[in-house]
Scaffold this active site. Structure first.
Site, PDB file in Angstrom:
ATOM      1  N   HIS A   1     -12.232  -3.274   3.325  1.00  0.00           N
ATOM      2  CA  HIS A   1     -10.862  -3.335   3.176  1.00  0.00           C
ATOM      3  C   HIS A   1     -10.453  -2.847   4.916  1.00  0.00           C
ATOM      4  O   HIS A   1      -9.626  -3.799   5.382  1.00  0.00           O
ATOM      5  CB  HIS A   1     -10.425  -2.372   2.254  1.00  0.00           C
ATOM      6  CG  HIS A   1      -8.850  -2.467   2.200  1.00  0.00           C
ATOM      7  ND1 HIS A   1      -8.053  -1.970   0.665  1.00  0.00           N
ATOM      8  CD2 HIS A   1      -7.928  -3.005   2.906  1.00  0.00           C
ATOM      9  CE1 HIS A   1      -6.965  -2.128   1.089  1.00  0.00           C
ATOM     10  NE2 HIS A   1      -6.648  -2.436   2.202  1.00  0.00           N
TER      11      HIS A   1
ATOM     12  N   GLU B   1       0.881  -1.166   0.006  1.00  0.00           N
ATOM     13  CA  GLU B   1       0.034   0.078  -0.109  1.00  0.00           C
ATOM     14  C   GLU B   1       0.874   1.134   0.091  1.00  0.00           C
ATOM     15  O   GLU B   1       0.284   2.319   0.318  1.00  0.00           O
ATOM     16  CB  GLU B   1      -0.955   0.100   1.405  1.00  0.00           C
ATOM     17  CG  GLU B   1      -2.077  -1.122   1.033  1.00  0.00           C
ATOM     18  CD  GLU B   1      -2.914  -1.075   0.152  1.00  0.00           C
ATOM     19  OE1 GLU B   1      -2.855  -0.036  -0.886  1.00  0.00           O
ATOM     20  OE2 GLU B   1      -4.135  -1.783   0.098  1.00  0.00           O
TER      21      GLU B   1
ATOM     22  N   HIS C   1      -2.759   2.423   8.235  1.00  0.00           N
ATOM     23  CA  HIS C   1      -3.859   1.931   7.827  1.00  0.00           C
ATOM     24  C   HIS C   1      -3.952   0.409   8.452  1.00  0.00           C
ATOM     25  O   HIS C   1      -2.966  -0.187   8.500  1.00  0.00           O
ATOM     26  CB  HIS C   1      -3.382   1.670   6.312  1.00  0.00           C
ATOM     27  CG  HIS C   1      -4.194   0.884   5.422  1.00  0.00           C
ATOM     28  ND1 HIS C   1      -5.606   0.688   5.600  1.00  0.00           N
ATOM     29  CD2 HIS C   1      -3.800  -0.171   4.705  1.00  0.00           C
ATOM     30  CE1 HIS C   1      -6.136  -0.569   4.809  1.00  0.00           C
ATOM     31  NE2 HIS C   1      -5.157  -1.112   4.275  1.00  0.00           N
TER      32      HIS C   1
END
Length: 189
Positions: free
Chosen positions: A151, A71, A90
């Protein structure tokens, strides 16, 4: 304490508080035009300073022997759109992800003060892609937290403490929303 050691204190904290799993989730910190970021596919609670990766704002590895998280594009895109941001976290927190559009801010009065904005919601986009990076960065132009449908969660801050706190506040908001919903259903009988 070195920058890398301080960074790892937050990574380990996120893992031990259940926000990161052994291999999923990622964290970064911007220092000038360089980004310190977690590597891909490495156990978070055992990461050492030597395993961390330094990249530039184009994703090129400057220091480190491992690959950055898949990412990395999202982290870099956020830093480019938000020069005020010094850290990006994240996670794959389950409850905020499942509740995405249904989190109720009214259940915890201090949440807005900590978040500094509402929570953006990004439709599902394949993880690790340039499309997701751009969508998340665009959503975070107006917010400090975004839920990526199916997600996870992304929070930004001036520093790691602020970004990590925002992750925890959203996790608490999701729990409070869920508990309030259950209690309401029980009362209705």
């Amino acid at each position: 304490m070195s920058i890398e050691a301080e960074f790892l204190r937050y990574v380990h904290l996120l893992y031990h508080r259940g926000h990161l799993t052994l291999l999923s989730g990622n964290v970064s910190m911007r220092i000038g035009n360089e980004v310190l970021i977690t590597p891909t596919s490495r156990p978070k609670p055992f990461l050492t300073p030597e395993e961390l990766v330094w990249i530039d704002l184009e994703g090129r590895v400057l220091r480190g022997f491992l690959k950055p998280t898949s990412e990395w594009r999202m982290h870099v895109a956020i830093y480019k759109k938000r020069p005020d941001v010094g850290a990006v976290v994240h996670t794959h927190d389950v409850l905020p992800t499942v509740l995405a559009d249904g989190i109720d801010y009214s259940v915890l009065s201090e949440a807005e003060a900590y978040l500094g904005s509402g929570i953006a919601v990004v439709p599902y986009i394949q993880p690790g892609t340039a499309e997701l990076a751009e969508a998340a960065a665009s959503a975070l132009e107006r917010s400090n937290v975004a839920i990526l449908k199916r997600h996870g969660l992304v929070a930004v801050g001036r520093d790691l403490a602020e970004a990590v706190n925002r992750i925890e506040v959203v996790a608490d908001l999701a729990k409070a929303t869920f508990y309030a919903s259950v209690l309401s259903a029980i009362k209705r009988g």
